[in-house]
Write a protein that holds these residues in place. Structure first.
Motif, mmCIF file in Angstrom:
data_model
loop_
_atom_site.group_PDB
_atom_site.id
_atom_site.type_symbol
_atom_site.label_atom_id
_atom_site.label_comp_id
_atom_site.label_asym_id
_atom_site.label_seq_id
_atom_site.Cartn_x
_atom_site.Cartn_y
_atom_site.Cartn_z
ATOM 1 N N THR A 37 -30.785 -22.684 -37.882
ATOM 2 C CA THR A 37 -29.725 -23.517 -37.283
ATOM 3 C C THR A 37 -28.369 -22.835 -37.410
ATOM 4 O O THR A 37 -27.590 -22.748 -36.441
ATOM 5 N N LYS A 41 -26.145 -21.412 -34.284
ATOM 6 C CA LYS A 41 -24.788 -21.924 -34.022
ATOM 7 C C LYS A 41 -23.779 -20.784 -34.018
ATOM 8 O O LYS A 41 -22.900 -20.718 -33.144
ATOM 9 N N GLN A 331 -33.137 -23.890 -28.886
ATOM 10 C CA GLN A 331 -32.558 -25.213 -28.592
ATOM 11 C C GLN A 331 -31.156 -25.351 -29.171
ATOM 12 O O GLN A 331 -30.223 -25.814 -28.501
ATOM 13 N N ILE A 332 -30.985 -24.950 -30.432
ATOM 14 C CA ILE A 332 -29.674 -25.067 -31.080
ATOM 15 C C ILE A 332 -28.665 -24.153 -30.391
ATOM 16 O O ILE A 332 -27.504 -24.537 -30.130
ATOM 17 N N HIS A 335 -27.689 -25.505 -27.007
ATOM 18 C CA HIS A 335 -26.917 -26.723 -27.140
ATOM 19 C C HIS A 335 -25.457 -26.439 -27.488
ATOM 20 O O HIS A 335 -24.543 -27.172 -27.063
ATOM 21 N N HIS A 336 -25.207 -25.380 -28.245
ATOM 22 C CA HIS A 336 -23.844 -25.096 -28.713
ATOM 23 C C HIS A 336 -23.150 -23.981 -27.937
ATOM 24 O O HIS A 336 -22.025 -23.606 -28.282
ATOM 25 N N SER A 340 -22.919 -22.402 -21.271
ATOM 26 C CA SER A 340 -24.090 -23.125 -20.749
ATOM 27 C C SER A 340 -25.089 -22.210 -20.049
ATOM 28 O O SER A 340 -25.885 -22.650 -19.205
#
Length: 375
Positions: A37, A41, A331-332, A335-336, A340
């Motif tokens: 994670t 990020k 996914q993480i 998402h961040h 995009s």
């Protein structure tokens, strides 16, 4: 006992594997996912991986970490040599099986020889069986009248038991005289010789029977009541009855008495029967040993295969967590990301470097009954 030990070993190893899987789940949940994670990020804040990136460089840390887990499990499992020992067990089995098969082949050959001998000597055995049946009649015919005539000897002795013993002795002598007479008749070359020898035998034995009949008649007259005038009998009548039985006995000997060669063949037949019984037991013992060996080997292979299969399952579990961690990173990261965008390295999981697995080779798990039938 051996199977019980193997089952106990498998149970112990499964318990160790379960403990390792619990620790694996803890590491995945409490260490790897949080680390993934954070890395996802951090990379997302820089919009990494870049849109055109096609290498796994940004998540190779997962490959490194899970390969370390694979190595840890390999060390923990201590099943590196199961396939080697399985092949060694099979090789040893084949050597022992080859020796057993050679022994069994020799026993089977001996059995075939003995069975062939039994078949060849069948006629001799049948003749001896017929003779043994006739022998009962010969003994009865030779001995019965002599034993019944034992009372005649009471003329010379008052003891009934002693006269009976003498009668039995006389009966045995008659039996052997019938045997000798039968053999002499077999030696004759012509009908005249046959008649001559038979007449001579009957003349001698007839004289004996006449004498016995005379003594028997004396005994009966002595035992008669004073009011009786005696028995109106002749020694010739007793002699005729005894000679009839004796002639039947000597003719039975003549027709059924086996030759010396036939007696030897019958001895060979009995010896062959004893050998067959012994060889059949050896055959059953060898077949039983082979069955026990095969059963033991199969149990050992199943135990080893079970251990290898469990190790392969654990590796697949680690590989599944590896891929799950990669999906978590994707996914993480997506998402961040501020752009995009979807980097090319996220489009397919095929870009994920494969882990170095040690227990997935099918050849390691495919040692089975088929191996035993190669030779």
């Amino acid at each position: 006992m051996k199977k019980q030990q193997q089952d106990t070993l498998i149970q112990v190893i499964r318990t160790h594997d379960d403990d390792f899987i619990k620790e694996l789940n803890r590491i995945h949940t409490q260490e790897i996912l949080p680390m993934t994670t954070d890395r996802a990020k951090n990379d997302a804040t820089k919009n990494l991986p870049a849109l055109e990136t096609q290498s796994p460089i940004h998540f190779e840390f997962l490959t490194t970490r899970f390969n370390r887990l694979i190595v840890d499990f390999k060390t923990h499992a201590q099943r590196n040599h199961e396939a080697y020992y399985a092949q060694k067990d099979i090789s040893e089995f084949k050597k022992l099986e080859s020796r057993l098969q050679e022994k069994l082949k020799g026993v089977n050959n001996e059995l075939r020889i003995k069975n062939r001998a039994i078949e060849n000597l069948k006629s001799c055995k049948e003749k001896m069986t017929t003779y043994n049946k006739a022998l009962v009649g010969i003994v009865l015919l030779s001995c019965s009248e002599a034993i019944f005539a034992s009372s005649s000897f009471q003329i010379f002795m008052s003891n009934l038991l002693l006269s009976f013993v003498i009668g039995v002795t006389f009966a045995v002598a008659l039996y052997y005289s019938a045997t000798i007479g039968g053999k002499l008749l077999k030696l004759t070359k012509s009908k005249m010789q046959f008649i001559g020898i038979l007449s001579a035998i009957l003349l001698v034995i007839g004289g004996v029977f006449y004498t016995l009949g005379y003594f028997r008649l004396l005994f009966l007259n002595e035992m008669a009541e004073p009011s009786q005038s005696g028995y109106d009998l002749s020694p010739l009548q007793f002699m005729a009855i005894q000679l009839f039985f004796y002639i039947c006995a000597i003719l039975l000997k003549y027709f059924y008495l086996p030759e010396k060669s036939e007696v030897e063949q019958y001895s060979q037949w009995k010896e062959a029967k004893r050998d067959i019984a012994s060889l059949t037991k050896q055959q059953q013992d060898l077949e039983g040993q082979h069955t026990d060996m095969e059963k033991s080997l199969k149990e050992t292979l199943i135990a080893r295969k079970t251990l290898m299969s469990n190790a392969a399952d654990t590796e697949r579990r680690i590989d599944a967590l590896y891929k799950d961690s990669y999906q978590h990173y994707v996914q993480i990261n997506l998402h961040h990301r501020s752009d995009s965008a979807i980097p090319k390295c996220f489009e397919s999981m095929n870009i994920l470097p494969p882990l170095t697995l040690y227990f997935q080779d099918e050849a390691l798990q495919d040692f089975n009954e088929a191996e035993l039938e190669d030779e």
